[in-house]
Write a protein that holds these residues in place. Sequence first.
Motif, PDB file in Angstrom:
ATOM      1  N   HIS A 194      -4.709   0.878  -2.539  1.00 23.27           N
ATOM      2  CA  HIS A 194      -5.598   0.847  -3.701  1.00 23.27           C
ATOM      3  C   HIS A 194      -6.215  -0.547  -3.788  1.00 23.27           C
ATOM      4  N   ILE A 206      -3.209  -6.995  -9.515  1.00 23.09           N
ATOM      5  CA  ILE A 206      -4.508  -6.391  -9.840  1.00 23.09           C
ATOM      6  C   ILE A 206      -4.254  -5.199 -10.767  1.00 23.09           C
ATOM      7  N   GLY A 228      -5.500  -3.092  -5.440  1.00 21.19           N
ATOM      8  CA  GLY A 228      -4.536  -4.206  -5.403  1.00 21.19           C
ATOM      9  C   GLY A 228      -4.248  -4.615  -3.971  1.00 21.19           C
ATOM     10  N   HIS A 229      -4.014  -3.628  -3.123  1.00 22.44           N
ATOM     11  CA  HIS A 229      -3.808  -3.929  -1.707  1.00 22.44           C
ATOM     12  C   HIS A 229      -5.066  -4.579  -1.103  1.00 22.44           C
ATOM     13  N   LEU A 268      -5.133  -8.172  -1.480  1.00 21.59           N
ATOM     14  CA  LEU A 268      -4.230  -8.867  -0.555  1.00 21.59           C
ATOM     15  C   LEU A 268      -4.893  -9.008   0.814  1.00 21.59           C
ATOM     16  N   LYS A 299       2.930  -8.299  -8.291  1.00 23.19           N
ATOM     17  CA  LYS A 299       3.415  -7.132  -9.032  1.00 23.19           C
ATOM     18  C   LYS A 299       4.878  -6.857  -8.718  1.00 23.19           C
ATOM     19  N   ASP A 300       5.253  -7.041  -7.443  1.00 25.09           N
ATOM     20  CA  ASP A 300       6.654  -6.870  -7.040  1.00 25.09           C
ATOM     21  C   ASP A 300       7.294  -8.254  -6.997  1.00 25.09           C
ATOM     22  N   ALA A 334      -0.939  -2.033 -14.290  1.00 27.29           N
ATOM     23  CA  ALA A 334      -0.862  -2.582 -12.939  1.00 27.29           C
ATOM     24  C   ALA A 334      -1.126  -1.473 -11.925  1.00 27.29           C
ATOM     25  N   MET A 335      -2.013  -1.734 -10.981  1.00 25.91           N
ATOM     26  CA  MET A 335      -2.281  -0.712  -9.956  1.00 25.91           C
ATOM     27  C   MET A 335      -1.028  -0.470  -9.138  1.00 25.91           C
ATOM     28  N   PRO A 356       1.923  -6.514   4.625  1.00 25.07           N
ATOM     29  CA  PRO A 356       2.817  -5.357   4.728  1.00 25.07           C
ATOM     30  C   PRO A 356       2.623  -4.411   3.533  1.00 25.07           C
ATOM     31  N   THR A 357       2.470  -3.122   3.808  1.00 24.45           N
ATOM     32  CA  THR A 357       2.309  -2.133   2.737  1.00 24.45           C
ATOM     33  C   THR A 357       3.021  -0.841   3.118  1.00 24.45           C
ATOM     34  N   MET A 358       3.130   0.034   2.109  1.00 21.55           N
ATOM     35  CA  MET A 358       3.610   1.392   2.383  1.00 21.55           C
ATOM     36  C   MET A 358       2.454   2.379   2.375  1.00 21.55           C
ATOM     37  N   PHE A 374       1.689 -11.100  -0.019  1.00 20.98           N
ATOM     38  CA  PHE A 374       2.390 -10.143  -0.883  1.00 20.98           C
ATOM     39  C   PHE A 374       1.772 -10.200  -2.280  1.00 20.98           C
ATOM     40  N   SER A 386       0.656   2.627  -6.163  1.00 25.95           N
ATOM     41  CA  SER A 386       0.530   3.909  -5.462  1.00 25.95           C
ATOM     42  C   SER A 386       1.219   5.011  -6.252  1.00 25.95           C
ATOM     43  N   PRO A 394      -2.045 -12.607  -7.248  1.00 22.18           N
ATOM     44  CA  PRO A 394      -1.862 -12.029  -8.589  1.00 22.18           C
ATOM     45  C   PRO A 394      -1.931 -10.500  -8.611  1.00 22.18           C
ATOM     46  N   GLN A 422      10.650  -8.828  -5.269  1.00 23.89           N
ATOM     47  CA  GLN A 422      10.470  -8.685  -3.826  1.00 23.89           C
ATOM     48  C   GLN A 422       9.903  -9.965  -3.215  1.00 23.89           C
TER      49      GLN A 422
END
Length: 281
Positions: free
Chosen positions: A35, A177, A37-38, A41, A150-151, A184-185, A29-31, A147, A187, A175, A154
Amino acid sequence: MTPAVSTVDEVRSAVAAARAAGKRVGLVPTMGALHAGHAELVRAAARAADYVVVSVFVNPTQFGPKEDFAKYPRTLDADRQLAADAGADLVFAPTPAEVYPDGFVTFVEVTQLDQVLCGPRRPGHFRGVATVVLKLFNMVQPDVAVFGAKDAQQSIIIRRMVRDLDVPVAVQVEPTIREADGLAMSSRNRYLSADERAVAPKIYEALRATQARAAGGEVDVSRLESSLHAALAAIPGARVDYANILDAENLTPVARLDRPALAAVAVFLGTTRLIDNVILG
Ligand code: AMP
């Protein structure tokens, strides 16, 4: 480019076809505004599953009235390309009306865990997150969902929701990225001015210094917290929203570092709010 669908019916039939072919299904799940980091995942999901869905949805219910919902970057074509390169099979990009039809009144609240860190500073945020993530789980019905650390709050909240509500999904946390300089990367990094971007890596430096003090034998959490806060406050142009060290599993207060603890911070650089965290112990 990854194929993209926007309705629940479409994502369900694509997932049903994958499942009929014996595939294990993963969800990231992303918004959007994806980048590197995503991308990690997505790669992790592709290792854990055979068919990977990346959802891209800027979820209105997790933004406060004064937050950046309207200006949040929306870059679907680039997201589809990045998702494809990282091994995704499908992008699910629903509209707000698809996710929140007229008359929508049902929300998920993960209490207690939403009373610390970002919770009080972003009222309703985690209710919006938990609600949309549970909906995405029900829409896509993945075997595994991935997930980012970084969050941290969450992912702790989602793990607890999945446990408490018996949601049949394995939650995997990967972890954080970082850019080469440690930032931290995110958006939201694109909102930073050149000056803000130049000092932003000091957030992670402050967390690393806290880790080093803990590794060096400091166990008094209030001392660690105050030096962390001071290091963040010394960043030019920074305003510290919070700097807290809490039990890494329950987000409860800890006085001494006698178990794994989460050092979590939120810092404003200008109007951009950045979060980051490390684990101590
Ligand atoms: P977002 O699109 O920012 O809502 O984040 C979607 C997912 O990507 C969440 O699970 C985030 O924790 C994760 N994520 C965001 N930034 C990073 C990063 N720098 N490293 C690892 N995961 C991340």
